[in-house]
Every structure is written in structure tokens, then in C-alpha cells.
Design an enzyme around this catalytic site. Sequence first.
Site, short mmCIF file in Angstrom:
data_model
loop_
_atom_site.label_atom_id
_atom_site.label_comp_id
_atom_site.label_asym_id
_atom_site.label_seq_id
_atom_site.Cartn_x
_atom_site.Cartn_y
_atom_site.Cartn_z
N HIS A 88 -7.11 -6.27 -0.27
CA HIS A 88 -6.00 -5.35 -0.03
C HIS A 88 -4.94 -5.98 0.88
CE1 HIS A 88 -4.22 -1.43 -0.43
NE2 HIS A 88 -4.17 -1.24 0.88
N ASP A 114 -9.42 -6.37 -4.45
CA ASP A 114 -8.96 -5.26 -3.61
C ASP A 114 -9.99 -4.13 -3.68
OD1 ASP A 114 -7.67 -3.04 -2.46
OD2 ASP A 114 -5.71 -3.68 -3.18
N SER A 119 0.84 -1.19 0.00
CA SER A 119 0.00 0.00 0.00
C SER A 119 0.88 1.25 0.00
CB SER A 119 -0.96 -0.06 1.20
OG SER A 119 -2.02 0.86 1.07
#
Length: 291
Positions: free
Chosen positions: A272, A244, A139
Amino acid sequence: MVAVLGGRGVLRLRLLLSALKPGIHVPRAGPAAAFGTSVTSAKVAVNGVQLHYQQTGEGDHAVLLLPGMLGSGETDFGPQLKNLNKKLFTVVAWDPRGYGHSRPPDRDFPADFFERDAKDAVDLMKALKFKKVSLLGWSDGGITALIAAAKYPSYIHKMVIWGANAYVTDEDSMIYEGIRDVSKWSERTRKPLEALYGYDYFARTCEKWVDGIRQFKHLPDGNICRHLLPRVQCPALIVHGEKDPLVPRFHADFIHKHVKGSRLHLMPEGKHNLHLRFADEFNKLAEDFLQ
């Protein structure tokens, strides 16, 4: 919220809030504290701050784990710290300044906060006397890894990233706005971060993060680091979870297209937090690529 996001956006937001940080307890770390018998924890002075890190393994290949928004090594990378091959790798998980146990200072988000994190990460590993490192970035940590690989090419050996984006779209911006108020998060998602940070710091920092990430929307093409992608020289693996709810597939495709020679691996059931939900599969994928 419904009026702002529409049906698809609300569904994605609900999925996101259910998939944010899973409940992992983080012990308060002191100098050279031990996590079990194999993971040590310490702080080192880097660029004017005390950066907290965890370290495990005895391999010649150094690997740095870079966490996501509001993340830390232990909250974001438990299965990697525990199970990545300790004979092949020396694994370091860091807490960026203002996150986890790298406090003080409080976290802030100037226009160059990703570049600052990239420099901090590289300088931390140099302070620990590693001559060259590979990066595993999730991320926001994936964005930091991309910038580090582009700006410090001689120091980065290989890179695996997932859940990252090189620019911000209108759709992204609306989803970020939807998570601004942490009181609306599920208790399961909220409680571990409250335990780590305290409610006030957690809530305040989340709001600051939303403002910090949305500021890129006002730049040409929503640019975060898209201009740096052609400068990445190291072998790169981009992993993307097809489910995601936070980072759409087109972000992974864009990075894959603009990082020369990169590989794209899709996980059909991945969300995610694919490296936590499918930890064994992810760890094998990463190990095979890094060797």
C-alpha cells in the site's frame, strides 16, 4: 477477528497493520516554518478553515500531493517532498481539514467528505495562485484526486493515483473494521500518529474514519465516486502494488477501465505504501508521466 475475517482476511489485516503509516516524525509547524532549507510550511484560510501545507521547488508545473487516512504531507510524502525534481515542479503537500496541522477543526466524515476534500484541495491551490495543477493522490487522497479531476476538469492537468478505490465491497468493509481499534496496532505503526495527534484524538478519529468509509457500503454498488470516473478528462496514471493488503487489484482495474485513456502500471513487490518503500522508482515513474 478470526471468526469474522477468516484465514485470508486475517493475513491481509496483519499485512495491512504492518504497512500502515511508517514511523516518520513530524515537527510542529508554525507560520512559514522551514523544513531544512528547501521546504516551507504555512497555513492559509480556505472555505472557513486554516489549511496547512508544505511547498518546495521552483518549477512551472504545480503538483499537489494528497495524503491518505489520518495522513499529512510530512508523514505521507517525505521522499516526494525531498526528491521530486525541484527545477521542473513546484510541489505542494497539504493536510486535509482535521488531519495533520490543519486543526482545528476536528476531522469528521459526513457523506460528502471526499467531495469536501476535493473542493478544499482545489481552492487551496487557487488561493496559492496556481493557474493549473497536477495531482498525486495516495489511498483516500487518490479518491479525492479522482473527484477533483472529474469536478474541476479545466483546473487539473494530469493525475497519478495509487491505493485508491471507487467503491466499497464487503471484503473492504471487513478489513476497515479490523483496524478500528488502534490499541491493536503495532507500536511501530501507532507511535508516530500518537505523537502527531495524541492518543485520544488518533483513536477517536480512526474509529470515525472506519464509520465514514463504511457508510458507502450502504449506497448502491458501494459507490464512492464510480459515477464520476467517466468525467475525468486529464491524462491519468494508476499505479498499483500487487501485494497491497488493503486495496485489491480489482479496484485499480476498475478505475483503469472507466477513466478514459488512463494508464495502469503494476509494481509486483509494491504494497500500500509503494511510494515510500520504492520511492526512487515511484518518483521517476511520476516525473516521467507528468512531463
